[in-house]
Scaffold this motif. Structure first.
Motif, short mmCIF file in Angstrom:
data_model
loop_
_atom_site.label_atom_id
_atom_site.label_comp_id
_atom_site.label_asym_id
_atom_site.label_seq_id
_atom_site.Cartn_x
_atom_site.Cartn_y
_atom_site.Cartn_z
N MET A 40 0.84 -1.20 0.00
CA MET A 40 0.00 0.00 0.00
C MET A 40 0.88 1.26 0.00
O MET A 40 1.97 1.25 0.56
N ALA A 41 0.36 2.31 -0.57
CA ALA A 41 1.10 3.56 -0.62
C ALA A 41 0.95 4.31 0.71
O ALA A 41 -0.03 4.15 1.44
N THR A 42 1.95 5.11 1.01
CA THR A 42 1.91 5.97 2.18
C THR A 42 1.62 7.39 1.73
O THR A 42 2.30 7.91 0.83
N ILE A 43 0.59 7.99 2.32
CA ILE A 43 0.22 9.36 1.97
C ILE A 43 0.51 10.24 3.17
O ILE A 43 -0.03 10.02 4.26
N VAL A 44 1.40 11.23 3.00
CA VAL A 44 1.77 12.11 4.11
C VAL A 44 1.62 13.57 3.70
O VAL A 44 1.81 13.91 2.52
N LYS A 45 1.31 14.39 4.67
CA LYS A 45 1.19 15.82 4.43
C LYS A 45 2.54 16.48 4.68
O LYS A 45 3.19 16.22 5.71
N THR A 46 2.98 17.29 3.76
CA THR A 46 4.29 17.93 3.88
C THR A 46 4.17 19.23 4.68
O THR A 46 3.06 19.76 4.85
N PRO A 47 5.29 19.75 5.20
CA PRO A 47 5.26 21.02 5.94
C PRO A 47 4.69 22.18 5.14
O PRO A 47 4.15 23.13 5.72
N SER A 48 4.79 22.11 3.82
CA SER A 48 4.28 23.21 2.99
C SER A 48 2.79 23.09 2.70
O SER A 48 2.21 23.95 2.03
N GLY A 49 2.16 22.02 3.18
CA GLY A 49 0.73 21.86 3.01
C GLY A 49 0.33 20.99 1.83
O GLY A 49 -0.87 20.79 1.60
N THR A 50 1.30 20.46 1.07
CA THR A 50 0.98 19.56 -0.04
C THR A 50 0.92 18.13 0.48
O THR A 50 1.23 17.86 1.64
N TRP A 51 0.55 17.20 -0.41
CA TRP A 51 0.44 15.80 -0.04
C TRP A 51 1.39 14.95 -0.87
O TRP A 51 1.44 15.08 -2.10
N LYS A 52 2.15 14.13 -0.21
CA LYS A 52 3.15 13.30 -0.87
C LYS A 52 2.75 11.84 -0.79
O LYS A 52 2.47 11.32 0.29
N ALA A 53 2.74 11.20 -1.96
CA ALA A 53 2.45 9.77 -2.03
C ALA A 53 3.74 9.01 -2.25
O ALA A 53 4.51 9.34 -3.17
N VAL A 54 4.00 8.00 -1.42
CA VAL A 54 5.22 7.19 -1.52
C VAL A 54 4.80 5.73 -1.69
O VAL A 54 4.04 5.19 -0.88
N ILE A 55 5.31 5.09 -2.73
CA ILE A 55 4.98 3.69 -3.01
C ILE A 55 6.24 2.84 -2.86
O ILE A 55 7.24 3.08 -3.53
N ARG A 56 6.17 1.86 -1.97
CA ARG A 56 7.26 0.89 -1.83
C ARG A 56 6.69 -0.49 -2.12
O ARG A 56 5.86 -1.00 -1.38
N LYS A 57 7.11 -1.06 -3.24
CA LYS A 57 6.57 -2.35 -3.66
C LYS A 57 7.71 -3.25 -4.08
O LYS A 57 8.62 -2.83 -4.80
#
Length: 346
Positions: free
Chosen positions: A1-18
């Motif tokens: 599953m992807a990890t969705i995190v909110k960045t300090p600047s207010g954007t959203w970062k999706a990280v996929i580890r497969k």
């Protein structure tokens, strides 16, 4: 599953580890966009069709052109390198700030239409599109930038056009020969007359070395030609006489084997004689501003056909790879054909 995190600047970062795939990440303005991208990317990975677009999104066309000139263009002939430097300038002016991923077929078509509207010849635009297409093909196949299609591949190309049909009449030839013969450097007159006699290209003539010439057999051996095929060019008596004069030139320096030599460059080595600016000035002075030096090749080829040589014989002399291309260079005078008809039907 992807990890969705909110960045300090207010954007959203999706990280996929497969397993089996490199870690992939991308930043979005909204969480929904990040989730949608992660879902579709993971689906592509499961199906084995995922291709990271990150390299193509980071690489600008200007950067790609710079790499192309440094890695690809330098492997081509010097004349092609010079031509591609000019072409690259036009491409960079229009596409330079776009990323490779942002160049669409619509954008390429817009470039085509604007260049044609600016009065550029069809063949000029075709050459520019060919270089742009090869840039994308190289980037996709060799650089692995993550694009699945070439945006130049499927757009409509301008028609090649009928080609030039400029011939020299007797009066024009006399004026041209008188002007070049009157120049202070006799090499100009020799080069022009030699071109009309042999149909050799400008680069082939100015690049001639004494070691390539066999006056006893009356042939010139060419190994470095435009199409990459070596050929032997037979010499008329006039052409052989011109080369004899050139090789007997009393001003010939001892530091070069070039028949038509220029001044030493910054490295001390002599380059071929450069006469293009002089050609344009002289042809303009004698009222032949529309005459290109390459037209002398057309003239020579047409004269060979008019002299009765077969297409295969003419192609062997001129170096044309196909009969179709030879026909584009051959322009027969109607009045000469009338005379030939009269002789045959008499």
């Amino acid at each position: 599953m992807a990890t969705i995190v909110k960045t300090p600047s207010g954007t959203w970062k999706a990280v996929i580890r497969k397993l089996g795939w490199p870690t992939t990440a991308k930043t979005f303005r909204t969480k929904r966009d990040a989730e949608d991208w992660a879902r579709s990317t993971e689906d592509e990975m499961v199906r084995g069709v995922y291709l990271s677009r990150a390299p193509s999104e980071k690489l600008t066309v200007a950067g790609a052109l710079k790499r192309y000139m440094e890695e690809v263009s330098v492997t081509k002939k010097p004349t092609t390198q010079r031509s591609e430097r000019f072409t690259a300038q036009h491409l960079e002016a229009f596409f330079g700030k776009y990323s490779m991923a942002a160049v669409s077929a619509d954008l390429v078509a817009k470039y085509r239409d604007e260049r044609l509207a600016a009065g550029k010849a069809n063949n000029t635009v075709r050459i520019e599109l060919a270089m742009l297409g090869h840039l994308f093909r190289t980037a996709i196949q060799e650089w692995g930038i993550g694009l699945t299609f070439n945006p130049v591949a499927n757009i409509r190309k301008p028609s090649p056009g009928p080609g030039r049909s400029r011939r020299l009449n007797l009066d024009e030839q006399q004026r041209l020969f008188a002007a070049v013969d009157g120049h202070s450097n006799p090499m100009l007159g020799w080069i022009v007359r030699f071109a009309v006699e042999t149909g050799m290209r400008s680069s082939e003539i100015t690049g001639l070395r004494r070691s390539q010439i066999d006056l006893q057999r009356r042939v010139v051996g060419l190994s470095d030609t435009k199409n990459g095929f070596a050929r032997l060019v037979p010499l008329t008596r006039v052409a052989a006489g011109i080369l004899q004069l050139a090789m007997d030139n009393p001003l010939r320096p001892l530091d070069t084997d070039l028949v038509f030599f220029g001044e030493p460059g910054a490295n001390g080595h002599r380059k071929p004689y450069v006469f293009q600016k002089l050609w344009r000035r002289i042809t303009s002075d004698v009222g032949l501003a529309d005459l290109h030096f390459h037209d002398l090749r057309h003239e020579a080829v047409s004269r060979l056909v008019e002299a009765g040589l077969s297409d295969q014989e003419v192609a062997a002399i001129s170096g044309h790879k196909s009969m179709q291309m030879l026909k584009r260079y051959t322009h027969l005078r109607a009045e000469d054909l009338v005379s030939k008809l009269d002789r045959r039907l008499a």
